[in-house]
Each structure stands twice: as structure tokens, then as C-alpha cells.
Design a protein around this motif. Sequence first.
Motif, PDB file in Angstrom:
ATOM      1  N   ILE A  46       0.806  -1.224   0.000  1.00 13.34           N
ATOM      2  CA  ILE A  46       0.000   0.000   0.000  1.00 13.34           C
ATOM      3  C   ILE A  46       0.840   1.276   0.000  1.00 13.34           C
ATOM      4  O   ILE A  46       0.298   2.362  -0.137  1.00 13.34           O
ATOM      5  N   THR A  47       2.146   1.134   0.127  1.00 11.72           N
ATOM      6  CA  THR A  47       3.011   2.319   0.132  1.00 11.72           C
ATOM      7  C   THR A  47       3.755   2.519  -1.187  1.00 11.72           C
ATOM      8  O   THR A  47       4.468   3.501  -1.332  1.00 11.72           O
ATOM      9  N   ILE A  48       3.584   1.624  -2.118  1.00 10.92           N
ATOM     10  CA  ILE A  48       4.278   1.729  -3.407  1.00 10.92           C
ATOM     11  C   ILE A  48       3.294   2.272  -4.450  1.00 10.92           C
ATOM     12  O   ILE A  48       2.324   1.593  -4.807  1.00 10.92           O
ATOM     13  N   PRO A  49       3.529   3.497  -4.918  1.00 13.52           N
ATOM     14  CA  PRO A  49       2.575   4.139  -5.831  1.00 13.52           C
ATOM     15  C   PRO A  49       2.274   3.325  -7.089  1.00 13.52           C
ATOM     16  O   PRO A  49       1.130   3.290  -7.558  1.00 13.52           O
ATOM     17  N   GLU A  50       3.297   2.671  -7.650  1.00  9.70           N
ATOM     18  CA  GLU A  50       3.075   1.887  -8.871  1.00  9.70           C
ATOM     19  C   GLU A  50       2.082   0.755  -8.636  1.00  9.70           C
ATOM     20  O   GLU A  50       1.271   0.448  -9.519  1.00  9.70           O
ATOM     21  N   LEU A  51       2.140   0.133  -7.474  1.00  6.14           N
ATOM     22  CA  LEU A  51       1.202  -0.952  -7.182  1.00  6.14           C
ATOM     23  C   LEU A  51      -0.222  -0.417  -7.016  1.00  6.14           C
ATOM     24  O   LEU A  51      -1.185  -1.037  -7.490  1.00  6.14           O
ATOM     25  N   ILE A  52      -0.360   0.731  -6.399  1.00  2.54           N
ATOM     26  CA  ILE A  52      -1.678   1.355  -6.260  1.00  2.54           C
ATOM     27  C   ILE A  52      -2.224   1.722  -7.636  1.00  2.54           C
ATOM     28  O   ILE A  52      -3.395   1.472  -7.940  1.00  2.54           O
ATOM     29  N   LEU A  53      -1.380   2.306  -8.488  1.00  4.40           N
ATOM     30  CA  LEU A  53      -1.797   2.641  -9.856  1.00  4.40           C
ATOM     31  C   LEU A  53      -2.180   1.391 -10.645  1.00  4.40           C
ATOM     32  O   LEU A  53      -3.146   1.406 -11.419  1.00  4.40           O
ATOM     33  N   GLY A  54      -1.419   0.327 -10.460  1.00  7.93           N
ATOM     34  CA  GLY A  54      -1.730  -0.918 -11.150  1.00  7.93           C
ATOM     35  C   GLY A  54      -3.083  -1.476 -10.738  1.00  7.93           C
ATOM     36  O   GLY A  54      -3.883  -1.885 -11.583  1.00  7.93           O
TER      37      GLY A  54
END
Length: 122
Positions: A46-54
Amino acid sequence: MTLQEFFLLVMSVLTSVTGQFFLKAGATKLGRVSVDNAVSHILSIITIPELILGLASYAIGALAYILLLTRVNLSIAGPSVSLVYVFSVLLGYFVFKESIPTSRLVGLSLIVTGVILIVWKK
């Protein structure tokens, strides 16, 4: 398939491929998960922006797919979104410098041929 239906299909496919791109980029940042670091890695998602965007891209793709299903038979929509596989391999090749063996190229061409046969109207 009408122009609106085609647009929904393209939107679903492209947002899903975008989701895969961001998930791969985020997973690279996350690093390899093992038994020892599984809990901390899962929490750090939940702290990695790319994973949230994905994940958000996948959600948008799912919404487009649901809208597509209100207009098109599942027997057409389901196989058509398999184009995500084709674009994902191309994304892996061009962005992440992954190789594409001949057997994979043959498989991708079979997917494209199958989609064309499924959506083709006589």
C-alpha cells in the motif's frame, strides 16, 4: 461489434495492460518475496505508488469490461480480452527487455487469429 462496444473493449484491454505494467514496476521495487519477509512486503504494497496505480488500472479495466458485457455476448467479450496477453508480452519485450521465444510468438499469433475469428461478422 459497434464502435462503442469496440471502444469499451479497447479501454478494458489497455487499462488491464497498463495495470500489468504498473504492477510489474511496483513488484520490481518491492523486491523478491520470501517466507521471511512476506508479511512486511504484503503490508508495504500500500506504500508503493506503482502498485496502487496498477490496482486502480485493473479496477477501471474491470468497469469497462462490465459495461462491455452489458452490450456483447460473453462468448465474444471473454476471448476478445485475451488480447491483454498479446500486449503484455509486447510490453515485457519493449519496456522490461524480456525475450520472446519463437514458441511464444506462435502462441500469440494463435490468440490474435482466434480473436479475429470470434469477432468476425459474415
